[in-house]
Write an enzyme that holds these catalytic residues in place. Structure first.
Site, PDB file in Angstrom:
ATOM      1  N   LYS A 265       0.823  -1.215   0.000  1.00  0.00           N
ATOM      2  CA  LYS A 265       0.000   0.000   0.000  1.00  0.00           C
ATOM      3  C   LYS A 265       0.857   1.266   0.000  1.00  0.00           C
ATOM      4  CE  LYS A 265      -2.720   0.182   3.523  1.00  0.00           C
ATOM      5  NZ  LYS A 265      -2.036   1.057   4.504  1.00  0.00           N
TER       6      LYS A 265
ATOM      7  N   ARG B 243       2.432   8.488   7.166  1.00  0.00           N
ATOM      8  CA  ARG B 243       2.804   8.327   8.573  1.00  0.00           C
ATOM      9  C   ARG B 243       4.311   8.117   8.700  1.00  0.00           C
ATOM     10  NH1 ARG B 243      -0.727   3.516  10.876  1.00  0.00           N
ATOM     11  NH2 ARG B 243      -0.332   2.676   8.804  1.00  0.00           N
TER      12      ARG B 243
ATOM     13  N   PHE C 265       3.131  -8.494  -9.302  1.00  0.00           N
ATOM     14  CA  PHE C 265       4.328  -9.244  -8.932  1.00  0.00           C
ATOM     15  C   PHE C 265       4.806 -10.026 -10.150  1.00  0.00           C
ATOM     16  CE2 PHE C 265       3.329  -8.052  -4.745  1.00  0.00           C
ATOM     17  CZ  PHE C 265       4.294  -8.497  -3.859  1.00  0.00           C
TER      18      PHE C 265
ATOM     19  N   TRP D 206       6.731  -0.650  -7.953  1.00  0.00           N
ATOM     20  CA  TRP D 206       7.899  -1.200  -7.251  1.00  0.00           C
ATOM     21  C   TRP D 206       9.062  -1.349  -8.215  1.00  0.00           C
ATOM     22  CZ3 TRP D 206      10.946  -5.533  -7.826  1.00  0.00           C
ATOM     23  CH2 TRP D 206      11.790  -5.842  -6.751  1.00  0.00           C
TER      24      TRP D 206
ATOM     25  N   THR E 234       3.979   1.499  -0.969  1.00  0.00           N
ATOM     26  CA  THR E 234       4.697   1.535  -2.242  1.00  0.00           C
ATOM     27  C   THR E 234       3.818   2.125  -3.338  1.00  0.00           C
ATOM     28  OG1 THR E 234       6.004  -0.398  -1.600  1.00  0.00           O
ATOM     29  CG2 THR E 234       5.905   0.119  -3.944  1.00  0.00           C
TER      30      THR E 234
END
Length: 563
Positions: free
Chosen positions: A77, A100, A387, A415, A79
């Site tokens: 999330k 955060r 992925f 990613w 990323t």
């Protein structure tokens, strides 16, 4: 197909980043010199005066990133949040990311670093994951100062008649340490105070953390701290921080921590990192100040909420958005094929193998979260974080399932490719944000609803529960809260992140289950009531193989193993 083992580790990628000097970054944002202060070459604190200066400037679009229920397979999330911010910049939008700050507990425990991953990271990654600008240390100090003042008050005669057995204020430490959950203090004779049971929470579970992330000024902060409940007198009257005259001292320790922190991504997109309340027992979002500042400084602000939409997004919308009068333009729901197969009960060691049946079954978890966002009247896009192991058949099936359900969807490779891997997602976001549907954003409950009514709305509409069961203790607390005039606060559900239910083993999209409310915890300073379900730990323990055991630093000061 990309072999992830051939890609450098996150920390290796981050260490080779070409960062802009922080002075250039603030200049790009249009922040004047007297509105910020440097913390080294690549970090800065932004003064709250930035908001005063930009008061008349319209706020940009707010994009909220959430996800399906997290799994050990990973969703990415943060990323995707970082990658989307970079992608928006690539298509010509002035974007600012709001996140955060990581907690040292998870960093050295199970999770490792928490600043994104691959080519979608915020940097300097080592600083961000470790002590950063000292915000969490300041919160720890303020929290423990109050704990010391409480015990000193009792030791010095207890003028407030505070019942030591009723004290709800524990101590905190920003580290996973199960040995400190329950302790006895004041041993060793009269000079050492009054013996009593106590314990530690992790710093991110502190109410002061939640407060810092929901206030909008120093004055607001001091007032919220003064409202915090400490305990009760022997005749059951509430004692607040203001009764101890402690709010001023706590605010002194937090005067720098309240200022949001500015850093950047690997592609030099501005990122404001500030605060980090637990998503289980608090609202799990970065500070309201950081989000509002980002919305004034950019055309698009990309922020995230903790865990899945059942915890993070629900609390963001009911607590943070309500407090700050925010309205997300678009919501992004992050999922991976691996995680969806997990929710479809594929074996953990077989997640890299094609399993269309498990994917189809696990898709129901995504469907429930999408229904939740629709229930708030908000447009959304499903972001599939790809992925290398995802097969062509699985990708085609997932796209078809999204099409059948009417879900806008985008395949992302942030990613692997950074902003370039999220351009399709960014384009879809901009189209929705700038051509909004006619639906109006609305809450699932009103503040004047009963406590039971608010919980029922969340449990049934967000979780899909059939019934809500209140223990006798919870029912008695509801009566007392109503009597004290506290029932008009929003509800912050404390629930496992791994399931829509209160049982972490019920993965996927369970139905016909009950949600049991064991008891309540008051966060009067933060302005919400915490409803405790299941078994929620506010001081985590370390796993059998902590991430800390893989970390080291070489003779040149280069850190290894921080993911």
């Amino acid at each position: 197909m990309l072999n992830r083992s051939l890609v450098p580790s996150d920390i290796e990628i981050a260490s080779n980043a070409k960062m802009k000097p922080i002075s250039e970054l603030v200049q790009d944002l249009g922040v004047e010199d007297h509105h910020w202060e440097p913390y080294g070459k690549y970090k800065a604190k932004l003064s709250l005066s930035v908001l005063d200066k930009l008061e008349q400037k319209p706020e940009g679009h707010l994009i909220l990133v959430t996800a399906i229920n997290p799994t050990a397979a990973g969703e990415g999330k943060t990323t995707v949040t970082v990658g989307l911010g970079q992608a928006l910049a690539k298509i010509g939008k002035k974007s600012v990311i709001a996140l955060r700050e990581p907690s040292l507990g998870p960093v050295f425990g199970m999770k490792g670093g928490a600043a994104g991953g691959g080519y979608s990271q915020v940097v300097p990654m080592e600083d961000i994951n470790l002590h950063f600008t000292g915000d969490f240390h300041a919160i720890t100090s303020a929290h423990n100062l109050l704990a010391a003042l409480i015990d000193n008050h009792i030791h010095q005669g207890n003028a407030l008649n505070l019942d030591p057995r009723s004290i709800i204020w524990k101590r905190v430490l920003d580290m996973n340490d199960r040995s400190l959950r329950d302790i006895v203090i004041g041993l060793g004779g009269k000079p050492n105070g009054i013996p009593r049971e106590d314990g530690f929470d992790i710093t991110v579970a502190s109410e002061i953390m939640a407060i810092l992330c929901l206030v909008e000024s120093i004055t607001d902060l001091k007032e919220a701290l003064s409202r915090m409940l400490v305990g009760f007198t022997y005749d059951k009257q509430p004692i607040y921080v203001r009764d101890l005259d402690a709010a001023g001292a706590l605010t002194v320790l937090l005067k720098e921590a309240i200022k949001p922190n500015l850093v950047q991504t690997l592609e030099n997109t501005p990122a404001i990192l500030h605060g980090g309340p637990f998503a289980n027992i608090a609202h799990g979002c970065n500070s309201l100040l950081a989000t509002k500042m980002a919305m004034k400084l950019g055309e698009y602000t990309v922020t995230e909420a903790g865990f899945g939409a059942d915890l993070g997004a629900e609390k963001f919308l009911h607590i943070k958005a309500r407090k700050g009068k925010l309205r997300p333009s678009v919501v992004v729901i992050v999922a991976t094929i691996r995680a969806l197969k997990w929710h479809g009960r594929a074996a953990k060691d077989q997640l890299n193998e094609e399993n269309l049946e498990a994917l189809r079954e696990g898709f129901q978890n995504l469907t429930k979260h999408a229904e939740t966002i629709r229930g708030f009247g908000l447009p959304f896009v499903v972001a599939i974080n790809e992925f290398p192991q995802d097969t062509k058949g699985e990708v085609e099936l997932l796209l078809e399932l999204c099409k059948e359900a009417g879900f806008p969807v985008s395949l992302t490779k942030v990613w692997e490719k950074g902003g370039d891997g999220g351009i399709d997602l960014a384009s879809k976001i901009v189209d929705l944000a700038e051509n909004p549907p006619s639906k109006e954003f609305h809450y699932l409950y009103e503040l004047n609803d009963s406590i039971e009514g608010k919980i029922t709305a969340i449990a049934k509409q967000v979780y899909g529960a059939s019934n809500i069961v209140f223990t006798d203790k919870a029912l008695n607390q509801i009566k007392e809260f109503t009597k004290q005039g506290w029932s008009g606060l929003p509800i912050c559900m404390a629930k496992t992140q791994y399931s829509l239910s209160d049982d972490p083993k019920q993965i996927g999209s369970p139905s016909g289950f009950d949600i049991t409310i064991r008891e309540f915890k008051l966060s009067l300073g933060a302005g919400f009531i915490v409803a405790l379900t299941g078994s929620i730990l506010t001081m985590p323990g370390l796993p059998k193989q902590p991430a800390a055991l893989s970390m080291d630093v070489d003779s040149k000061g280069f850190i290894k193993g921080l993911f």
